[in-house]
Design an enzyme around this catalytic site. Structure first.
Site, PDB file in Angstrom:
ATOM      1  CG  HIS A 174      -2.043   0.922   1.223  1.00  0.00           C
ATOM      2  ND1 HIS A 174      -2.224   1.893   2.196  1.00  0.00           N
ATOM      3  CD2 HIS A 174      -3.075   1.078   0.358  1.00  0.00           C
ATOM      4  CE1 HIS A 174      -3.303   2.587   1.933  1.00  0.00           C
ATOM      5  NE2 HIS A 174      -3.853   2.127   0.825  1.00  0.00           N
ATOM      6  CE  LYS A 218      -1.356   4.811  -1.582  1.00  0.00           C
ATOM      7  NZ  LYS A 218      -2.033   4.229  -0.414  1.00  0.00           N
ATOM      8  CG  ASP A 276      18.597  12.103 -10.190  1.00  0.00           C
ATOM      9  OD1 ASP A 276      18.559  11.017 -10.808  1.00  0.00           O
ATOM     10  OD2 ASP A 276      18.492  13.210 -10.742  1.00  0.00           O
ATOM     11  CG  HIS A 321      -7.288   8.295   0.049  1.00  0.00           C
ATOM     12  ND1 HIS A 321      -5.988   8.107  -0.401  1.00  0.00           N
ATOM     13  CD2 HIS A 321      -7.787   7.051   0.240  1.00  0.00           C
ATOM     14  CE1 HIS A 321      -5.734   6.817  -0.493  1.00  0.00           C
ATOM     15  NE2 HIS A 321      -6.804   6.150  -0.109  1.00  0.00           N
ATOM     16  CE  LYS A 340      -3.860   6.846   2.667  1.00  0.00           C
ATOM     17  NZ  LYS A 340      -5.074   6.197   2.806  1.00  0.00           N
ATOM     18  CG  ASP A 362       1.387  16.773  23.014  1.00  0.00           C
ATOM     19  OD1 ASP A 362       0.170  17.035  23.054  1.00  0.00           O
ATOM     20  OD2 ASP A 362       1.915  15.891  23.718  1.00  0.00           O
TER      21      ASP A 362
END
Length: 492
Positions: free
Chosen positions: A214, A216, A221, A409, A411, A416
């Site tokens: 999952h 991404k 370089d 979508h 995440k 703090d």
């Protein structure tokens, strides 16, 4: 023929008993063990099929040899030890040590990070960086759609490989089930090395259908790294007016790119069995420009606050073959150690028991725990299954915000004003226990405040769920259906 009937029953009985013994020997949580025992006992045939696809425990499997893992870690270790004056914040030393000891997630200083909250800006930046690549491009994504954006990215990669740049692509086989094979073959024929992650071919790998990559990630370089929640698909770029999916992605320059590179090269070894550990993939990082470059000033919506040094960064991965659920343990540690607040965004909320327990405990102790989820998800079963968890969280004092404009979508987590994380990990069973995930953890006040601004901007487009009583007044059959779906949370 009667003997054939009894033979089939005998084989099935042995398979069920074998599966039960395997479940017992895995020493799972008693509730999980009992659940699988009941499934195998009272769901003839279906029970063994469900176990074969979704129930096998892969956490103890060694799919990457320790020797290869050591080699893949060696280069990033060399860059780590060369850092001078690395100072870990005192209040997060235990968390940093947790990730470093279990995950070999090394802390790196001297980094700059751009935060993207719009797919239009993210893909524009990615395409610019791809066009400037001189040595290699490493792309790791769950979904690589064969839509207009997918072909645009593919064309950009083909252009670079024709200029002599090394290009490697990993996509998830299940995430791209509906993508035509000709799309990837076109890239292969142009010279790009392309692999599907853990392809589901019958009967080989069938039991691994539940364990997906999952992540991404993109490394260019060895000096620019991308990590976050956006796949390659036009659903993220339908405009700047929130008609497309809302998500968060990061562009990192600096030493933390070594961590993203290591994560990609581990996945590459997994799919290609080629051990890439040359130092040329871990080049010296250029001195960072603390001012916005010319391109940045032309697209100010790319940035949340000014681009600047973001302190100590760890790139943390987790997978079903790791000894421990690393990112889940990190979330629990953050929730239990918070002094003032923890704000989280997740498209799905099907939390594991340790995470839900930590959220409830922190909220009951007076910590400001906030959770943002979409008002409506892209998967109705998940939305229904999550409602009982949402009710439980609200009852404990967690403030739940429902994002209204579109499907969120994103995440992320911020705590703090001193720690934040963003990546591919959802607050659900699948991300914490079944998927291959990657998150960047930042130990820096400025970065935390920038991520907090992202959260508060989303709060402005959300409604606060306060009336739990109305959830109880819903029809009995609705609540029964949601409770039944909750039992399937680890599979959703």
């Amino acid at each position: 023929m009667i003997y054939v009937h009894w033979l089939i029953l005998l084989v099935y009985g042995l398979a069920v008993v074998g599966a039960m013994i395997k479940v017992l020997m895995d020493n799972r949580q008693p509730a999980k063990t009992m659940a699988w025992m009941l499934v195998l006992t009272f769901l003839p045939l279906l029970g063994i099929i469900l176990y074969f696809f979704f129930g096998q425990n892969t956490r103890k499997e060694r799919l990457i040899s320790q020797q290869s893992l050591d080699q893949l870690t060696k280069r990033s270790m060399l860059e780590f030890v060369e850092q001078k004056d690395l100072v870990i914040p005192e209040n997060y030393k235990t968390l940093v040590q947790l990730f470093a000891s279990q995950n070999w997630a090394l802390p790196f200083k001297d980094n700059e990070t751009d935060i993207f909250t719009n797919g239009y800006d993210f893909f524009g930046s990615l395409l610019r960086d791809i066009s400037k690549a001189q040595h290699h491009i490493h792309l790791d994504t769950y979904i690589f759609e064969d839509d207009a954006l997918g072909y645009l990215i593919a064309d950009a990669l083909i252009d670079r490989v024709q200029k002599g740049v090394e290009v490697r692509v990993v996509y998830d086989d299940v995430g791209c089930w509906h993508v035509k094979s000709a799309f990837f073959e076109r890239m292969r024929e142009a010279g790009i090395e392309v692999h599907g992650f853990m392809p589901v071919k019958f009967p080989a790998f069938t039991s691994k259908v539940n364990y997906r990559n999952h992540r991404k990630l993109c490394v260019i370089d060895g000096c620019i790294g991308y990590i976050g929640g956006m796949n390659i698909a036009t659903r993220y770029v339908k405009g700047r007016d929130n008609r497309g999916w809302r998500d968060t992605h990061l562009r990192i320059r600096g030493n933390a790119v070594y961590g993203i590179q290591k994560a990609f090269l581990m996945d590459w070894y997994f799919v290609d069995r080629t051990l890439i550990s040359s130092r040329k993939y871990y080049p010296p990082q250029p001195l960072l420009d603390r001012k916005k470059d010319e391109e940045a000033t032309q697209t100010t919506s790319v940035f949340v606050g000014e681009r600047r040094d973001c302190g100590i960064v760890q790139i943390v991965t987790s997978s079903p073959i790791s000894p421990w659920p690393d990112i889940m343990q990190g979330y629990v540690r953050i929730l239990m150690g918070a002094k003032r607040y923890v704000y989280m965004e997740s498209p799905y909320f099907l939390p594991t028991e340790p995470v839900l327990f930590a959220m409830r405990t922190a909220a009951l102790a007076g910590i400001d725990i906030r959770l943002m989820i979409p008002a409506h998800t892209d998967a109705k079963l998940v939305e229904w299954a999550s409602r009982s968890y949402v009710k439980e969280a609200v009852e404990a004092g967690v403030k739940v915000h429902l994002y209204e404009p579109c499907f969120n979508h994103s995440k992320l987590l911020v705590c703090d004003d001193s720690l934040c994380t963003c990546g591919s990990t959802n607050v659900d069973f699948r991300s914490f226990e079944n998927n291959f995930e990657a998150n960047a953890f930042f130990y820096d006040r400025d970065m935390a405040l920038r991520m907090k601004k992202v959260f508060m901007d989303d709060v402005a487009n959300s409604t606060l769920l306060e009336d739990v009583a109305n959830m109880e007044k819903r029809p009995f059959l609705n609540r029964l259906w949601e409770s039944l779906l909750r039992m399937l949370s680890p599979l959703l």
